[in-house]
Every structure is written in C-alpha cells, then in structure tokens.
Design a protein around this motif. Sequence first.
Motif, PDB file in Angstrom:
ATOM      1  N   THR A 155     -10.677   4.287  -7.149  1.00  0.00           N
ATOM      2  CA  THR A 155     -10.095   3.291  -6.251  1.00  0.00           C
ATOM      3  C   THR A 155      -8.731   3.777  -5.774  1.00  0.00           C
ATOM      4  N   PRO A 156      -8.168   3.205  -4.715  1.00  0.00           N
ATOM      5  CA  PRO A 156      -6.821   3.615  -4.271  1.00  0.00           C
ATOM      6  C   PRO A 156      -5.800   3.444  -5.384  1.00  0.00           C
ATOM      7  N   ASP A 203      -0.721   4.369  -1.289  1.00  0.00           N
ATOM      8  CA  ASP A 203      -1.641   5.500  -1.275  1.00  0.00           C
ATOM      9  C   ASP A 203      -1.861   5.949   0.161  1.00  0.00           C
ATOM     10  N   ASP A 222      -4.129   7.739   1.346  1.00  0.00           N
ATOM     11  CA  ASP A 222      -5.561   7.746   1.649  1.00  0.00           C
ATOM     12  C   ASP A 222      -6.205   6.410   1.299  1.00  0.00           C
ATOM     13  N   PHE A 223      -5.427   5.334   1.410  1.00  0.00           N
ATOM     14  CA  PHE A 223      -5.931   4.022   0.993  1.00  0.00           C
ATOM     15  C   PHE A 223      -7.183   3.636   1.766  1.00  0.00           C
ATOM     16  N   LYS A 277     -10.329   5.719   0.715  1.00  0.00           N
ATOM     17  CA  LYS A 277     -10.797   5.415  -0.633  1.00  0.00           C
ATOM     18  C   LYS A 277     -11.372   4.009  -0.712  1.00  0.00           C
ATOM     19  N   ILE A 322       0.849  -1.195   0.000  1.00  0.00           N
ATOM     20  CA  ILE A 322       0.000   0.000   0.000  1.00  0.00           C
ATOM     21  C   ILE A 322       0.883   1.243   0.000  1.00  0.00           C
TER      22      ILE A 322
END
Length: 333
Positions: free
Chosen positions: A304-305, A160, A162-163, A166, A158
């Motif tokens: 999406t992420p 992102d 803001d995973f 999102k 991961i």
Amino acid sequence: MLVAPAVPVVLTASERRRLKKTAYGHKTPYQARQRATIVLLAARGRSNTRIAAQTRMHVDTVRTWRLRFAAGGLPALADRKRSGRPPSFTPLQVAEVKALACQLPAETGTPLSRWSCPELAREVVARAIAPAMSASTVRRWLKADAIKPWQYRSWIFIRDPDFQAKATRVLDLYAPTFDGEPLGEDEYVISSDEKTSIQARCRCHPTLPPGQARAMRVNHEYQRGGALAYLAAYDVHRAKVFGRCEPKTGIVPFMNLVTQVMTTEPYTSARRVFWIVDNGSSHRGQKAIDRLTTAFPNAVMVHTPSTPPGRTRSRSSSPSSNARSSNPTTSRT
C-alpha cells in the motif's frame, strides 16, 4: 333571575368515537380527558351545572370548553398558541455564538485545543457578546445546526510520490482486476495486517453461566499473561480469515502466517495469490518481495502507499471516545 340556556352540542359519529377514545384512554393526558368528558356529557343534553358537579370542575371551566367546541369542533379543544416568555437573546447573538464555535480556539487566542460548551459560554461572556450564558443554552443552539466543535477527525497528507499508482493497484485488486485484466477463478487476493500489544488475561476464578433473570458473571480479578501480537490474513473476495498469535511481530512471525495460508488449498495450487500489505518492518521493500517469492513462487506481494512514521490511521474522536482504551484486550476464562 333568568339563566341563559347552555349551548347545545351535537356530535357526529366520528367525533363521538374520537372523544370516547380520548376520554377513556389510559395514556390520554389529564386535561384532554377532562375536555373530552365535558363535551360528551354536553352532547347528552346535560346542563353546565350538572356537568361541573359530575366532573368536579368549576362551572366556568365547563362553560368555556363547551362554547369552544360548539364554535370550533375538535381542533378547538387543543391549547391555543401562546406567545411565551420574550427571548433572552437576539438572533445576532445566536449567530455570533455559532460563528465562534466554528473557529479554532488558537485563532481566537484561547489556550484550548477544542471548544466545549462551558468554554464557549465563558468566551461569549468574556467577549461581551452576552452578559451571561449557560452551557446548556450553547449546546441547544449548536445542536440545531449539528455543530460539534469538541469532535475532530484526523487525516494524513499524501507524501508518497507514487501514491496514485500504488493505490490504484490495490483498489483494482479489490475490484478484482490486475493490470487491466480480470482475475481468474484460480487467483486470490489476501489482505494482511498485524495488531501488537494485545494483553492476554487469565481470570482467577471461572465464569458463571447465565440463568433465569441472571446475567453471566465474570470475576473481576485476573492475572496478566503478557502481551501478544495478532497477525491476520483476510481473503478479500471469499470473506475468509486466517489468524495466529505470536509473541512479537517480525519477519519470522509474518512468514509463519504466510506459510499457514499458502500451505492450504486452494492457495497452494493457485495460479497467483496477491498479498496486500502495508510498509511495516517485517514486509517492507524489495527484500520482502524476494523473500516471499522464493518461499512461494505463486505469491505476489503488493504494498500500500507509504505513510509518515507513527501515523498510519485516521479516526474521529470525541470526549466520550477519548476515555476508551485504543488497545483491545483478550481474556480467557
């Protein structure tokens, strides 16, 4: 010289029924059939000599199975457990091979990306774990514990920031809820994606239909019709698919797909239609959101992420799947 009388054999109704089924069964093993026949004839009061002549077996064989049945019943007709050949490898050697298979080849200094059974067998000999070992032996040991070091599964870390937010938003829409409120009857969720580089092939000769004891025949020769892109939109909660082929992907092809969906009912008069998309170049960022909203005010784009460039999917792989092409092809006949 007096001969000792044969041991009498008395059968119950269930034993006689089972023995007849074994003696006359078409799929019964030969040895089991012969043993059942000996016991059935012995139950009729016949001597060992007569049974041997009738079954064409040695009298000692007849005497053995007659005595064993008289002493132990039906279970005595089965083969006794044998010790078999002494094991060639110790339990410690088996454990060491399994432990080696659970290590990465790079950790052992072996120039391999993945272990295979032949490579493990060679490494076992090189490490002096065993003087000799075959690949089939390694495969049998690993199968007992479902160890498959030649398979792998890739994943993406991961990245992102803001995973969670999102991903939660997308999963809530699948639930279906949005901002903590359930979706109404006039709200829809569309999941969209694109597949590029699909080869269009035209067969040089027509396909022949199947017939009695004959499969359908497809001519092997084909002409290439170029590569196409397939764009699809899937109504998550109503299991409806919209698709179209385009020469390539981009903003215009994606908006053509959106127009195809949004100009049909019930999406045209819907209160909101959520479009779940990835971060492809044709619908990335705020500009794509504004472009969609301008064309269709009731459409809401949800991303999406984001994932690292060039790595968008995780999959498991094995030696047999590596030989398969990753791009499906379409053919027209």
